[in-house]
Enzyme design. Sequence first.
Site, PDB file in Angstrom:
ATOM      1  N   LYS A 165       0.735  -1.229   0.265  1.00 37.84           N
ATOM      2  CA  LYS A 165       0.016   0.130   0.140  1.00 37.84           C
ATOM      3  C   LYS A 165       0.587   0.867   0.066  1.00 37.84           C
ATOM      4  O   LYS A 165       2.227   0.927  -0.156  1.00 37.84           O
ATOM      5  CB  LYS A 165      -0.953  -0.683   1.247  1.00 37.84           C
TER       6      LYS A 165
HETATM    7  C1  LIG Z   1      -5.724  -4.195   0.596  1.00 42.85           C
HETATM    8  C2  LIG Z   1      -6.860  -3.911   0.316  1.00 42.85           C
HETATM    9  C3  LIG Z   1      -7.817  -4.467   1.739  1.00 42.85           C
HETATM   10  C4  LIG Z   1      -7.083  -5.008   2.973  1.00 42.85           C
HETATM   11  O1  LIG Z   1      -6.055  -5.011   3.803  1.00 42.85           O
HETATM   12  P1  LIG Z   1      -4.659  -5.189   4.713  1.00 42.85           P
HETATM   13  O2  LIG Z   1      -4.366  -4.007   5.572  1.00 42.85           O
HETATM   14  O3  LIG Z   1      -4.520  -6.254   4.021  1.00 42.85           O
HETATM   15  O4  LIG Z   1      -6.401  -6.234   5.697  1.00 42.85           O
HETATM   16  C5  LIG Z   1      -9.191  -4.257   2.061  1.00 42.85           C
HETATM   17  N1  LIG Z   1     -10.028  -3.719   1.408  1.00 42.85           N
HETATM   18  C6  LIG Z   1      -9.060  -2.970   0.098  1.00 42.85           C
HETATM   19  C7  LIG Z   1     -10.113  -1.967  -0.792  1.00 42.85           C
HETATM   20  C8  LIG Z   1      -7.369  -2.948  -0.245  1.00 42.85           C
HETATM   21  O5  LIG Z   1      -7.048  -2.944  -1.186  1.00 42.85           O
END
Ligand SMILES: *Cc1c(COP(=O)(O)O)cnc(C)c1O
Length: 393
Positions: A193
């Site tokens: 991210k």
């Molecule tokens: C990455 C992601 C998540 C989950 O995030 P985590 O921190 O891995 O739980 C949820 N929603 C979207 C749209 C994502 O891209």
Amino acid sequence: MKDRTMDETAPIPFFRFVPTDAECDAVTAVMRSGWLTTGREALALEAEFSEFIGDSAIQSVAVNSCTAGLHLVLEALGIGPGDEVIVPTMTFTATAEIVTYCGATPVFADMDPDTLCVSPQAVRKAITPRTRAIIIVHFAGLAADIDAFRAIADEQGIALVEDAAHALPTGYRGGLVGSHGTTATVFSFYANKTITTGEGGMITTRDPAIAARCRVMRTHGIDRDAFGRFSGKSRQWEYDVVAGGFKYNLTDMAAALGRLQLARAMELWQARSDIAAFYREALAGLPLVLPPEAPADGRHSWHIYPIQLSDPAAREGLMTAFDEARIGYSVHYKPLHLMTFWRDTYRLNAQDFPAANSYFDGCITLPLYPTMTLEQAERVASTVRRQLEGRAA
Ligand SMILES: *Cc1c(COP(=O)(O)O)cnc(C)c1O
């Protein structure tokens, strides 16, 4: 001298995390401090996150994933069996999965082809007397029209929750996502991210009751967290369990990395934004649709760079060309209504999601990360150009 031959054939990953020395040192310092789990670093990250979002009315609650944070928010809202929560079909499975954690029913809504976010009209159509909340996703890092969804939520007297996993530092109408007074916003610090702690996430909310409930439930429903217990003076052994909670707290090692990532969030964004601007120019005029840009009073986080090929039949060839050039790519997303579990459990019909189907058929996500060079971006763009030039739009 730089070996140009090497540079020009070296694989380009879809994403790459490159820590600074300071980030490595900060994590090591936490390890040496002896306090590894939620403590001073996590508290500091929460305070700094609220400051970054720039809304003095919000509280930030650190958790060990965005998925955990979204679950805690729905739990705090008292969502349970018999309730429905509207989610986009064009999202990662976590957005819908957390609804099932609560025993509630996810109701899937089609996308808006112009924003790639869930369509307000589709959300409106999905509302029933059982609907308790709407979850929106700021797809790729472009803010959904928060005000349009808030109007629907207010009119229905239901919650509006933002899955902001793609949306730091996304701007909407002059303020950062997280500062618009929705029920709650949940960010992800997953490995790929826009800022990362390996695994981690952050809830922001203006509602003190939601923040308080999330704090208790992230640590087993215990009324004091371990840091409060072990750093307190008296009766350190004593705590009460006030609810059946979860194990969703963020470690201090992760938080220490998060603090330094947050401190350079704008620098990381600038680097992503430069690559996105390069792609925009380098891919202009080809038979494809570029991802929508943010309006003048907004900001795209450029978490990912999804393009749509005008001729979906060209995608397979482009994927092969990327494989041969050792260029990483991905697809965001195969919509949830086409995934076996969601389709079979909720008897979903593909015809109900025409916009998501047609987007999915031609979409492919190009590599984009802060340390990517313009030379690498040019290799990606020229591979796309070679495949698509001469094809009809
Ligand atoms: C990455 C992601 C998540 C989950 O995030 P985590 O921190 O891995 O739980 C949820 N929603 C979207 C749209 C994502 O891209």
